[in-house]
Design a protein around this motif. Structure first.
Motif, short mmCIF file in Angstrom:
data_model
loop_
_atom_site.label_atom_id
_atom_site.label_comp_id
_atom_site.label_asym_id
_atom_site.label_seq_id
_atom_site.Cartn_x
_atom_site.Cartn_y
_atom_site.Cartn_z
N LEU A 1 0.41 -1.79 -0.12
CA LEU A 1 -0.21 -0.03 -0.17
C LEU A 1 0.74 1.33 0.28
CD1 LEU A 1 -3.06 -1.04 2.28
CD2 LEU A 1 -2.89 -0.71 0.06
N ARG A 2 0.49 1.80 -0.87
CA ARG A 2 0.45 3.40 -1.12
C ARG A 2 0.10 4.43 -0.12
NH1 ARG A 2 3.34 7.43 0.52
NH2 ARG A 2 3.62 9.12 -1.42
N ASN A 3 1.25 4.72 0.93
CA ASN A 3 0.12 5.71 1.84
C ASN A 3 1.00 6.86 2.50
OD1 ASN A 3 -1.41 7.00 3.93
ND2 ASN A 3 -2.37 5.03 5.08
N GLU A 4 0.83 7.97 2.48
CA GLU A 4 1.23 9.57 2.64
C GLU A 4 2.04 9.18 4.34
OE1 GLU A 4 0.08 12.80 1.61
OE2 GLU A 4 -0.20 12.31 -0.52
N SER A 5 0.90 8.67 4.84
CA SER A 5 0.78 8.07 6.71
C SER A 5 2.00 7.28 7.11
CB SER A 5 -0.70 8.57 6.91
OG SER A 5 -1.01 7.35 6.71
N ARG A 6 2.44 6.27 6.55
CA ARG A 6 3.05 4.66 6.71
C ARG A 6 4.07 4.63 5.81
NH1 ARG A 6 -1.62 -0.09 5.93
NH2 ARG A 6 -2.32 1.27 6.85
N SER A 7 4.67 3.28 6.31
CA SER A 7 6.14 3.26 5.75
C SER A 7 5.36 2.36 4.66
CB SER A 7 6.91 2.27 6.26
OG SER A 7 6.36 1.21 7.36
N PHE A 8 6.41 1.17 4.31
CA PHE A 8 6.42 1.38 2.27
C PHE A 8 6.80 -0.29 2.37
CE2 PHE A 8 6.98 -0.19 -1.65
CZ PHE A 8 5.50 0.07 -2.62
N SER A 9 6.50 -1.40 2.45
CA SER A 9 6.82 -2.58 2.44
C SER A 9 5.85 -3.75 1.05
CB SER A 9 7.50 -2.65 3.61
OG SER A 9 6.08 -2.94 4.48
N TRP A 10 6.90 -4.16 1.06
CA TRP A 10 6.16 -4.90 -0.41
C TRP A 10 5.79 -6.40 0.57
CZ3 TRP A 10 5.02 -3.97 -4.64
CH2 TRP A 10 5.34 -2.63 -5.39
N ARG A 11 5.16 -6.84 0.41
CA ARG A 11 4.19 -8.77 1.25
C ARG A 11 3.44 -9.29 -0.16
NH1 ARG A 11 1.13 -5.60 6.13
NH2 ARG A 11 0.49 -7.33 6.33
N SER A 12 2.97 -10.03 0.72
CA SER A 12 2.42 -11.42 -0.18
C SER A 12 0.88 -12.17 0.84
CB SER A 12 3.58 -12.75 -0.55
OG SER A 12 3.67 -13.30 0.73
N GLU B 1 -10.94 7.21 3.33
CA GLU B 1 -11.20 8.62 2.95
C GLU B 1 -10.41 9.58 3.36
OE1 GLU B 1 -15.71 6.94 4.32
OE2 GLU B 1 -14.65 8.08 5.75
N ALA B 2 -9.49 9.37 4.02
CA ALA B 2 -8.45 10.41 4.64
C ALA B 2 -7.41 10.56 4.10
CB ALA B 2 -8.17 10.32 6.30
N ASN B 3 -6.84 10.04 3.20
CA ASN B 3 -5.41 9.13 2.59
C ASN B 3 -5.90 8.92 0.94
OD1 ASN B 3 -4.03 10.26 4.60
ND2 ASN B 3 -5.08 8.84 5.24
N GLU B 4 -5.20 9.50 0.18
CA GLU B 4 -4.67 9.71 -1.11
C GLU B 4 -3.30 7.72 -0.82
OE1 GLU B 4 -5.54 8.41 -5.23
OE2 GLU B 4 -6.27 10.32 -3.81
N ILE B 5 -4.64 6.56 -0.83
CA ILE B 5 -3.83 5.31 -0.91
C ILE B 5 -4.27 4.53 -2.37
CG2 ILE B 5 -3.92 2.78 0.39
CD1 ILE B 5 -5.24 4.85 2.67
N SER B 6 -2.93 3.73 -2.71
CA SER B 6 -2.92 2.94 -4.39
C SER B 6 -2.01 2.08 -3.00
CB SER B 6 -1.98 4.22 -5.32
OG SER B 6 -1.05 4.28 -4.67
N LEU B 7 -3.07 0.77 -4.53
CA LEU B 7 -2.30 -0.72 -4.04
C LEU B 7 -1.15 -0.90 -5.39
CD1 LEU B 7 -2.30 -3.18 -2.84
CD2 LEU B 7 -4.51 -4.08 -4.38
N ARG B 8 0.03 -0.97 -4.48
CA ARG B 8 1.10 -0.93 -5.83
C ARG B 8 1.53 -2.89 -5.99
NH1 ARG B 8 4.57 4.27 -5.07
NH2 ARG B 8 3.39 5.84 -6.36
N VAL B 9 1.30 -3.57 -7.07
CA VAL B 9 1.90 -4.92 -7.55
C VAL B 9 3.15 -5.07 -7.99
CG1 VAL B 9 0.53 -6.84 -7.91
CG2 VAL B 9 -0.81 -5.24 -7.03
N TRP B 10 3.48 -5.59 -7.80
CA TRP B 10 4.57 -6.55 -8.26
C TRP B 10 4.40 -7.78 -9.01
CZ3 TRP B 10 8.37 -10.09 -8.60
CH2 TRP B 10 10.26 -9.66 -9.61
#
Length: 1008
Positions: A620-631, A642-651
């Protein structure tokens, strides 16, 4: 350089020729020998003294030979500068003195710099002329001691937490040590900080000199280091006089964060693993990100213990456009470390190298690089554009351009009004490696070449420049071959196709020969400012192939390798099995990790290899949290969306052009995006209306890849939980005849469907709970039941949501009170209704706080009674001890025969979070099942200061013991001492990790 020159005009012409040919930035880059400098001083002094009193005295040397005179000023500054007395020696030598002459000489020096395109520095608060002269000379002799003591030696003895090979990191560390930085002579600070690549190379060569002196207690010759003789000799003198020098020992290892570009059009900060001493400050570590003095966020960093140190996990954070970034590692009460980075320049641009790391040097390299500029800005037409990424998120107004500046004369930014901004570009191109590394394979973070060594290409300003270059080759993996090979470039080179470069084949028998297995370091050392170091790994033969194009979590990974028959292959990981011989090996990993770690061995040489597994991951790309790849599946709250622009990034390592589809289950809402370079991104806010209208407590998203090898799979990367909480809970009850009515009321927060209520009997906790449906829109529930089914007692009401998409195993035991679980009392002082055996009736009375004699003569204990006892002891662990003590020893022994079977059955059925409760009961009953023990048989553990091997659970005299094997004996210890055992590797996380969920052919289980 000045051999054969005797007249001033001859020397002037020669220096102009060298400047035109070499195009240096600093006068000190001219390769003036000791003899050349003596000649300059003699010629200038003789001409000046001869002119004193002469009728031709109006013709001064600075007029007829300004370049000679400027070089003379630089040489005099290096040899004679002492703070506040720069002009004294020059005035004495030239026979002229006074402020008017100082100003005239300074103006001649500045004009000479401008005319010959040499660097002019802008030092705030510095002397206009003296600071420029000293900067062009490097570090004056009188300041070398300060340089050695306050910058060079701390770099090699561990005082600075920086990579000795990265000058910008060393300088940043230096600035963070006020006791060293502020007390260092200003000419040293100005040259090191403002001297660009020339100063960086000078510092790197001095560090090499100091490192050899530190490790081997000897100082190499100046010719071996490419340093001025004066610097090396002064260092020897300083070292011999400093017998008090101590080798510092690093107690902590701080690794500098990396600012880089990602594949989606944003800038991110990677905080590498940090290693710290275990103390009170490392109990709760946080990373704080500050941009332009505004704190973006603060987040706790997961950490774990290993060998008496605390190691943090690597984290990734996204950064907004800013002029300055600060990354702070915060302890419980103080800052442990902070790093600063310059961001956007004043004219709104940032630059990153070909590997997408932030360029911190003052000048941009002549190479492939990325430049971030506002949307609408373009480059001058002669600069080739190799790629473009449109910024996203906070970088939506910017564009990331990949350009090739290797052959460009200048680099300009042009806006829509054709206004130009010139970007600082180095005058020369750096050496580079020409070869094809293996894809997706690394060795300690380095690229790996197989079969054929790469070539080194060194751009040359002229054919004569080749004599100024040397090559150093070091085999880092072979302890028996630590000695460096040093060869002049002219002995191992050929010319490029255009005649403007030298090409070095590392296969040359004078360098690496047949290409022995290992890691190599090759340094190309030329004129100051042109040095380049290459670190890489090489294997004679390596071919590999995975059995699948892409893997999912839980898949078994199979890798086939073809290597040199003389080499061996092995793995230190338990889940990775290696088999084969004679150069053909099969590697099988039971878990689909992000990478396979293997070791290649040839005799005493060992080369670690990391193979990236082509596995599907998301984040998840979220301005208010760190970023880490998961499965595993990620869960967020709808208010976050509702409060943030969040995107789901897929590798997804699938062919570019393939489609990825994200669907909201239970609706027809789906988004299709095209995969580019193995990446795809979905913006989630466009699902908000569908999520609100769905009315489910937990919405599941499914991910599909139609027309690909994953076409038959549905994966579940994301869940969005809607908020439902119960507040102001209250109840009342009444009894009419044999019918009891219970009315529950509360206030709902959040709107969901499929609400349920479970009612647990705390006086009879072995009973199955009764479940009631809560009508949609209602905040009151009326329960009417016969008193036999709802007898007097204490109950526990559990509110939850039933979801057809995500079902979770309910609690086996009565759950603890929380925000959605409440206790209810129904006539607690009334008569107690009993059922079942005499033993179960006795348990009910004990839980109700009533005295009831235990008559062992009439009690027949069975398997069902043992199960009731376990439920009773789990629900009230305080009463569990008194219950166990209240039973006669004969009854306890009878129960133990059944408890073993019951505990094993409960361990198989209960949830993971209930196993800890069951284990506490086991300690009291002195009976346990291996599945409840947190480590497997064969694990090495520490107990009472000794190391032992845990062998499992053994029964002696109807009591279970933890069986340990020591080096000289075996013995059992009681279950109550289980908490005193700790695994020998001490790798347990400091904070409990979240359990992974399902990602393949199934949905993530959610909380009921």
């Amino acid at each position: 350089m000045l051999e054969g020159c005797r007249e001033i005009r001859e020397i002037e012409i020669k220096l102009v020729e060298v400047l035109t040919e070499q195009k240096p930035s600093l006068i000190s880059e001219l390769t003036l020998t000791e003899e050349d400098m003596c000649l300059l001083k003699q010629v200038v002094s003789n001409h000046a003294l001869a002119a004193v009193g002469s009728s031709t005295s109006s013709v001064k040397i600075e007029d007829i030979a300004p370049l000679v005179f400027s070089c003379y000023l630089v040489v005099m500054g290096v040899e004679n500068y002492d703070e506040g007395t720069f002009w004294k020696a020059i005035e004495k030598a030239l026979g002229r003195s006074g402020p008017q002459w100082q100003k005239r000489w300074g103006e001649v020096f500045l004009e000479t710099l401008k005319k010959n395109h040499l660097s002019i520095f802008y030092f705030q608060g510095a002397h206009k002329y003296v600071s420029q002269i000293l900067a062009h000379g490097g570090i004056p002799d009188s300041c070398l001691q300060d340089f050695f003591e306050k910058l060079l030696w701390p770099t090699v003895n561990g005082t600075f937490d920086a990579d000795p090979g990265r000058a910008e990191e060393i300088i940043a560390e230096w600035r963070l040590k006020p006791s060293l930085y502020q007390s260092t002579d200003r000419p040293v600070r100005r040259f090191i900080e403002s001297g660009g690549k020339t100063a960086a190379d000078f510092l790197a060569r001095c560090i090499e000199m100091a490192r050899i002196a530190y490790d081997e207690e000897m100082v190499p010759q100046a010719s071996e280091l490419g340093l001025p003789i004066r610097v090396v000799e002064r260092f020897k003198e300083w070292l011999s006089e400093r017998s008090d020098l101590k080798h510092s020992k690093r107690n902590m290892i701080f690794r500098r964060p990396v600012i880089c570009l990602d594949d989606y059009g944003e800038v991110q900060c990677i905080l590498p693993e940090q290693i710290l001493n275990e103390n009170s400050e490392t109990k709760e570590l946080r990373c704080r990100i500050v941009a332009d003095e505004h704190e973006l966020f603060s987040e706790q960093i997961p950490s774990y213990k290993r060998q008496k140190c605390v190691h943090t996990e690597e984290r990734e954070f996204y950064l907004p456009p800013a002029k300055k970034y600060e990354v702070i590692l915060q302890g419980e009460a103080k800052r442990l470390r902070e790093w600063s980075f310059e961001g956007m320049h004043s004219d709104k641009w940032m630059a990153f190298d070909e590997g997408r790391r932030l360029i911190t040097a003052q000048e941009l390299p002549r190479d492939k690089l990325w430049v971030v500029v506002p949307d609408g800005m373009v480059f001058n037409p002669e600069v080739p554009v190799l790629g473009r990424i449109k910024g996203t998120g906070q970088w939506d107004d910017y564009v990331f351009w990949c350009v090739d500046t290797s052959k460009a004369e200048n680099l300009y930014l042009c806006d829509r009004l054709s206004h130009k901004k010139k970007l600082p570009l180095r005058s020369e191109r750096e050496p580079y490696l020409d070869g094809t590394p293996l894809p997706s394979v690394q060795s300690r973070g380095l690229t790996v070449y197989a079969g054929r060594l790469p070539e080194i290409v060194i751009p040359l300003a002229s054919s004569d420049e080749i004599s100024r270059w040397d090559l150093f080759v070091e085999h880092l993996s072979d302890s028996a071959a630590k000695q460096k090979k040093c060869l002049p470039l002219r002995k191992v080179t050929g010319s490029g196709d255009d005649g403007n470069s030298a090409i070095v084949s590392l296969n040359d028998e004078q360098l690496i020969r047949e290409g022995k297995l290992g890691i190599y370091r090759v340094k190309a050392r030329g004129p100051l400012g042109r040095d380049k170091q290459f670190d890489f790994a090489f294997v004679q033969q390596l071919e590999y192939e995975f059995d699948r194009q892409i893997y999912l979590e839980g898949d078994e990974v199979n890798l086939t390798l073809l290597i040199d028959p003389l080499c061996e292959l092995e793995s230190s990981k338990d889940e990775t099995k290696v088999s084969g011989n004679n150069g053909v090996f099969e590697v099988v990993s039971s878990n689909c990790l992000q990478a396979l770690e293997l070791n290649l061995k040839l005799g005493e040489i060992e080369l670690p290899l990391t193979f990236d597994i082509p596995c599907l991951r998301w984040a998840l790309r979220n301005e208010s949290r760190s970023f880490s790849w998961r499965s595993d599946s990620i869960e967020i709250q709808i208010d976050e969306l509702e409060a943030n622009e969040i995107s789901l990034r897929v590798w997804a390592p699938l062919p570019s052009g393939s489609l990825a589809e994200l669907c909201l289950d239970g609706t027809s809402h789906a988004i299709k995006e095209e995969i580019r370079n193995g990446r795809v991104q979905f913006h989630l806010r466009q699902f908000l209306d569908s999520l609100r209208g769905l009315g489910k407590p937990l919405a599941c998203f499914s991910l599909r890849f139609p027309g690909t090898p994953l076409g038959n799979y549905s994966l579940y990367p994301l869940q969005v939980r809607t908020c439902w909480t119960v507040e102001s809970f209250d109840y009342e009850h009444e009894r009419i005849g044999e019918v009891r009515t219970l009315i529950l009321g509360w206030r709902d927060k959040g709107c969901v469907r499929n609400r349920r209520l479970r009612l647990w009997d705390l006086w009879r906790p072995w009973r199955e709970p009764t479940t009631f449906d809560i009508p949609d829109g209602k905040s009151e529930l009326e329960i009417e039941s016969h008193v036999y089914d709802l007898p007097a007692g204490v109950y526990r009401a559990e509110f939850y949501v039933e979801d057809e998409y995500c079902t979770r195993q309910r609690s086996l035991f009565v759950p603890s009170v929380n925000a959605m679980i409440f206790d209810i009392q129904i006539e607690p002082a009334g008569d107690i209704a009993t059922e079942g055996s005499l033993f179960q009736s006795w348990l009910t009375h004990r839980l109700a706080g009533r005295d009831w004699a235990f008559d062992s003569a009439y009690m027949q204990i069975g398997l069902e009674d043992a199960e009731c006892l376990i439920h009773t002891m789990v629900v009230d662990r305080e009463k569990a001890k008194s219950l166990w003590r209240a039973m006669p020893e004969t009854i306890r022994q009878t129960l133990q025969d059944y408890l073993r079977e019951v505990i094993k059955c409960c361990a198989e059925k209960c949830r993971d979070d209930e196993k800890a409760l069951l284990l506490e009961v086991c300690k009291l009953c002195r009976i346990c099942d291996q599945s409840l023990i947190p480590f497997k048989p064969g694990t090495k553990v520490r107990v009472e200061g000794k190391t032992a091997e845990y062998r499992g659970i053994r029964c002696q005299n109807q009591e279970d013991f933890i069986w340990l094997k020591y080096s000289d004996s075996e013995r059992g210890i009681p279950l109550r001492h289980l908490d005193e055992l700790s695994p020998e590797n001490d790798d347990a996380p400091l904070s409990k990790l979240e359990p992974k969920g399902k990602t393949r052919k199934g949905r993530e289980e959610c909380s009921n």
